[in-house]
Design a protein around this motif. Sequence first.
Motif, short mmCIF file in Angstrom:
data_model
loop_
_atom_site.label_atom_id
_atom_site.label_comp_id
_atom_site.label_asym_id
_atom_site.label_seq_id
_atom_site.Cartn_x
_atom_site.Cartn_y
_atom_site.Cartn_z
N GLU A 36 10.28 0.72 3.96
CA GLU A 36 8.95 0.15 4.02
C GLU A 36 9.00 -1.19 4.74
OE1 GLU A 36 7.65 -0.02 0.01
OE2 GLU A 36 7.15 2.13 -0.09
N ALA A 37 7.87 -1.66 5.22
CA ALA A 37 7.82 -2.86 6.06
C ALA A 37 8.40 -4.08 5.36
CB ALA A 37 6.38 -3.12 6.50
N GLU A 38 8.11 -4.23 4.07
CA GLU A 38 8.58 -5.42 3.36
C GLU A 38 10.08 -5.38 3.10
OE1 GLU A 38 6.61 -2.55 0.47
OE2 GLU A 38 6.17 -3.48 2.40
N ASP A 39 10.67 -4.18 3.09
CA ASP A 39 12.11 -4.07 2.85
C ASP A 39 12.93 -4.36 4.10
OD1 ASP A 39 11.64 -3.37 0.23
OD2 ASP A 39 11.62 -1.22 0.64
N LEU A 41 12.53 -6.72 6.49
CA LEU A 41 12.77 -8.13 6.74
C LEU A 41 13.10 -8.90 5.47
CD1 LEU A 41 9.87 -8.78 9.30
CD2 LEU A 41 12.28 -8.33 9.78
N SER A 42 13.57 -8.21 4.45
CA SER A 42 13.90 -8.87 3.19
C SER A 42 15.15 -9.73 3.34
CB SER A 42 14.11 -7.83 2.09
OG SER A 42 15.22 -7.00 2.40
N ASN A 43 15.28 -10.72 2.49
CA ASN A 43 16.44 -11.60 2.48
C ASN A 43 16.99 -11.67 1.05
OD1 ASN A 43 18.39 -13.39 3.28
ND2 ASN A 43 17.03 -15.18 3.29
N ASN A 46 18.49 -5.34 3.31
CA ASN A 46 18.83 -4.11 2.63
C ASN A 46 19.52 -3.15 3.60
OD1 ASN A 46 17.58 -4.85 0.15
ND2 ASN A 46 15.58 -4.34 1.03
N SER A 235 3.08 -8.91 16.04
CA SER A 235 3.97 -9.02 14.88
C SER A 235 5.22 -8.21 15.12
CB SER A 235 3.26 -8.53 13.61
OG SER A 235 2.88 -7.17 13.74
#
Length: 274
Positions: A36-39, A41-43, A46, A235
């Motif tokens: 998913e999009a939020e995963d 660019l996670s820090n 992942n 984006s």
Amino acid sequence: MKRKQLNDYFIQIICIIVALIILFPILYAISVSFMEAEDILSNPPNLLPNTVTFENYITAFMRTDLIRYMFNSFVVALIVSISRVIIGMMAAFGFSFFEFRFKKVLFMLTMTTLMIPPDVLIGSNFQTISKLGLVNTYLGMSSIFLVSAANIFLFRQNFLTFSKSLREAAAIDGCGNIKFFTQVLIPITKPISVTIFISSFVNMWNQYVWPMLVTNQNEMRTIQVGITMLKDRESSIFGPVMAGAVIALIPTVIIFILFQRKIVSGMMSGAVKE
């Protein structure tokens, strides 16, 4: 004996580690394509998706016409691959079995073309294609790749492994040049022909710069150019781009798996000259 086994195990471990390092970008791209999009660019980042989603693939197909782009790439790659095999084999046949003036000079000039960087010729090639009216055509995209000096060299080296008595025996039996070429050489050079066909197909499938230059109509784009159209200017959306890259990778992986044995036998063909 034990020391030899330990050395073999050590070499195998090193090979596995190197293979994983080489494959990591591809494996990570596959993983990102299901994130998913939020995963994405996670820090910290992942390596595996927390939730598997096919939304990126749906977006890739909805945003661009990937099916059309893959069809264009397939047509161009098929034209180039067939042309390289046929022209390369015919040129190598002349350099291997015929004696004529300036034979060595012509072969040397053919090999020197390998020293010319392709990027140097892009400007002049584009002017030629534009003047011929081949912009936005399959022939325009494939024209500069129809002949490869490297493939001519591979075929020639393979033909030189054949005994001259084979050609003399065929001539005594009334086998002309065309018959000898089609009924003798083509069947026994099938492994190297398949190798050159597949390598040419994969190389042309991955071409980006030239197909982008000679096409300005969206329906004539190739898959590598189409993937770049998945980028969002406003984006950073990496999921659909990775999904498009994985889709573009599938045909070449399938071809390699199906013809792996042919590729290995073709690479080994002519390695030892009797």
